[in-house]
Write a protein that holds these residues in place. Sequence first.
Motif, mmCIF file in Angstrom:
data_model
loop_
_atom_site.group_PDB
_atom_site.id
_atom_site.type_symbol
_atom_site.label_atom_id
_atom_site.label_comp_id
_atom_site.label_asym_id
_atom_site.label_seq_id
_atom_site.Cartn_x
_atom_site.Cartn_y
_atom_site.Cartn_z
ATOM 1 N N GLY A 1 0.815 -1.203 0.000
ATOM 2 C CA GLY A 1 0.000 0.000 0.000
ATOM 3 C C GLY A 1 0.845 1.247 0.000
ATOM 4 O O GLY A 1 2.062 1.208 -0.213
ATOM 5 N N GLN A 2 0.183 2.378 0.241
ATOM 6 C CA GLN A 2 0.845 3.669 0.314
ATOM 7 C C GLN A 2 1.138 3.997 1.778
ATOM 8 O O GLN A 2 0.272 3.848 2.648
ATOM 9 C CB GLN A 2 -0.039 4.760 -0.299
ATOM 10 C CG GLN A 2 -0.270 4.597 -1.793
ATOM 11 C CD GLN A 2 0.999 4.878 -2.576
ATOM 12 O OE1 GLN A 2 1.521 5.988 -2.577
ATOM 13 N NE2 GLN A 2 1.507 3.854 -3.255
ATOM 14 N N TYR A 3 2.348 4.475 2.028
ATOM 15 C CA TYR A 3 2.778 4.723 3.399
ATOM 16 C C TYR A 3 3.449 6.087 3.527
ATOM 17 O O TYR A 3 4.010 6.621 2.558
ATOM 18 C CB TYR A 3 3.762 3.640 3.865
ATOM 19 C CG TYR A 3 3.108 2.324 4.198
ATOM 20 C CD1 TYR A 3 2.821 1.978 5.509
ATOM 21 C CD2 TYR A 3 2.768 1.429 3.185
ATOM 22 C CE1 TYR A 3 2.220 0.763 5.819
ATOM 23 C CE2 TYR A 3 2.163 0.214 3.476
ATOM 24 C CZ TYR A 3 1.895 -0.114 4.799
ATOM 25 O OH TYR A 3 1.298 -1.306 5.103
ATOM 26 N N LEU A 4 3.380 6.625 4.747
ATOM 27 C CA LEU A 4 4.169 7.781 5.146
ATOM 28 C C LEU A 4 5.204 7.324 6.165
ATOM 29 O O LEU A 4 4.968 6.372 6.922
ATOM 30 C CB LEU A 4 3.287 8.872 5.760
ATOM 31 C CG LEU A 4 2.314 9.579 4.819
ATOM 32 C CD1 LEU A 4 1.373 10.478 5.619
ATOM 33 C CD2 LEU A 4 3.063 10.397 3.770
ATOM 34 N N PHE A 5 6.339 8.014 6.191
ATOM 35 C CA PHE A 5 7.413 7.675 7.124
ATOM 36 C C PHE A 5 7.558 8.796 8.146
ATOM 37 O O PHE A 5 7.555 9.980 7.789
ATOM 38 C CB PHE A 5 8.729 7.490 6.373
ATOM 39 C CG PHE A 5 9.907 7.199 7.261
ATOM 40 C CD1 PHE A 5 10.226 5.900 7.608
ATOM 41 C CD2 PHE A 5 10.685 8.233 7.762
ATOM 42 C CE1 PHE A 5 11.306 5.628 8.434
ATOM 43 C CE2 PHE A 5 11.769 7.979 8.585
ATOM 44 C CZ PHE A 5 12.076 6.669 8.926
ATOM 45 N N GLN A 6 7.693 8.432 9.425
ATOM 46 C CA GLN A 6 7.894 9.424 10.480
ATOM 47 C C GLN A 6 9.177 9.121 11.247
ATOM 48 O O GLN A 6 9.472 7.962 11.561
ATOM 49 C CB GLN A 6 6.735 9.428 11.477
ATOM 50 C CG GLN A 6 6.869 10.517 12.557
ATOM 51 C CD GLN A 6 5.988 10.259 13.769
ATOM 52 O OE1 GLN A 6 6.096 9.227 14.413
ATOM 53 N NE2 GLN A 6 5.099 11.212 14.067
ATOM 54 N N ALA A 7 9.947 10.188 11.538
ATOM 55 C CA ALA A 7 11.084 10.111 12.459
ATOM 56 C C ALA A 7 10.751 10.986 13.657
ATOM 57 O O ALA A 7 10.324 12.138 13.500
ATOM 58 C CB ALA A 7 12.363 10.589 11.789
ATOM 59 N N LYS A 8 10.945 10.455 14.863
ATOM 60 C CA LYS A 8 10.549 11.163 16.078
ATOM 61 C C LYS A 8 11.628 10.988 17.136
ATOM 62 O O LYS A 8 12.279 9.943 17.221
ATOM 63 C CB LYS A 8 9.214 10.623 16.586
ATOM 64 C CG LYS A 8 8.690 11.296 17.849
ATOM 65 C CD LYS A 8 7.266 10.845 18.159
ATOM 66 C CE LYS A 8 7.194 9.365 18.481
ATOM 67 N NZ LYS A 8 5.834 8.955 18.903
ATOM 68 N N ALA A 9 11.841 12.035 17.951
ATOM 69 C CA ALA A 9 12.835 11.966 19.022
ATOM 70 C C ALA A 9 12.416 12.874 20.165
ATOM 71 O O ALA A 9 11.634 13.820 19.986
ATOM 72 C CB ALA A 9 14.215 12.370 18.511
ATOM 73 N N SER A 10 12.949 12.581 21.341
ATOM 74 C CA SER A 10 12.758 13.435 22.510
ATOM 75 C C SER A 10 14.058 14.175 22.773
ATOM 76 O O SER A 10 15.107 13.554 22.987
ATOM 77 C CB SER A 10 12.372 12.595 23.729
ATOM 78 O OG SER A 10 12.285 13.414 24.891
#
Length: 379
Positions: A76-85
Amino acid sequence: MSGIPEPYIQVLSPNGGEVWQVGSAQTVSLYAPAVPANTSFTFVLRNTATGNDTSLGEYPLAPNYWVKVPNSIPSGQYLFQAKASVNGNIIFDWSDAPFTVTSGTTAIQVHLDASNPGPRNITAGSTDVPFLVFRVTNTTSQAIAISSFSVNFLLGSTASAVDIPRASLWDGATKLAGANISMSGGTNFVVFNQGTAGGGLLSTVSPGASKIFIISADISPTARDRVTVAFNLYGFSFSPNGISTGMPVTGNSMTIVSSAQPSITVVAPNGGEVWSPQFQGGYAQQPVRWSYVNGGHVDGYLYRTSGGPVYQFCDFGSCRNIMRLQFNGPALTGQATILLPGNIIVANDYQVHLSLGALDGDREVAKDDSDAPFSIVVP
């Protein structure tokens, strides 16, 4: 605090339009300025149809990452997320547009070609030097076009865009595109796309055929000596969309050899100065500064033009190699604090002699003296 940049994350790749195959290893590239070195990132894939998130794990700060696409997620179609504190605050970024994750059969292959150049030395000032040779194989029933891809310096390379300012893409003897190498967030990279190809596609590969491409680079005439670099390919985009395997594609490490002759120049004391040493414990400290090109270490001594004792520089007990040089290249500087003995003679005809040692041993490759005498006086 005013003047201190706020940390943030920017997803560079995947950023929309890519095709990832389940079970494959893929490249993730981030721009994360002002983010502390001990920061860890969490990567997430979000299915745009269902809204379901799939964690790809946690990774320490780096310019590039290799992540495995889980076998369990649907196509399928996806979005990518990068997250940090960071400092108690959550920072994150999403890819700008969706990309494709598929479980289909691989149809386009990108691999390092057998003719790829091996590790070697490259002289500064050289142009269009082949760094990496790769092959694109099209096993589909229709022609495919290479829309874009990226090249970066493999993590661990000591060269930068200052040393290697430009790269080019070749199909045999035909140059398809050329672009300046950029530095961003500690990463040196170049993107080959329609813009670098003059508005058209980079190249096409016929159905059932393969084609060999070359990545070359220009070396700055003032490139630093003995810096190394290996090129790394990632983020291929094909038209129509296809799946590429064998990624990433990484070339061999090359070493740049500066064309500049070794030299050293006394910067201070260089004539006319007055040293008024403050002695403690039988010794006084005084700074000596110099500039140099392509050297490994510096020795030196203090002497009088009228003759008499020669005072070998001693850096707190060691009378050899008063400073080991950690960086080599044009217009670099060094400084050492030397120790003067309490019984040194007061006079106005002192000069400094410096000797530059080779990168590969203790042999002298250059030397210099103060341009004129300076004085040592009673404090």
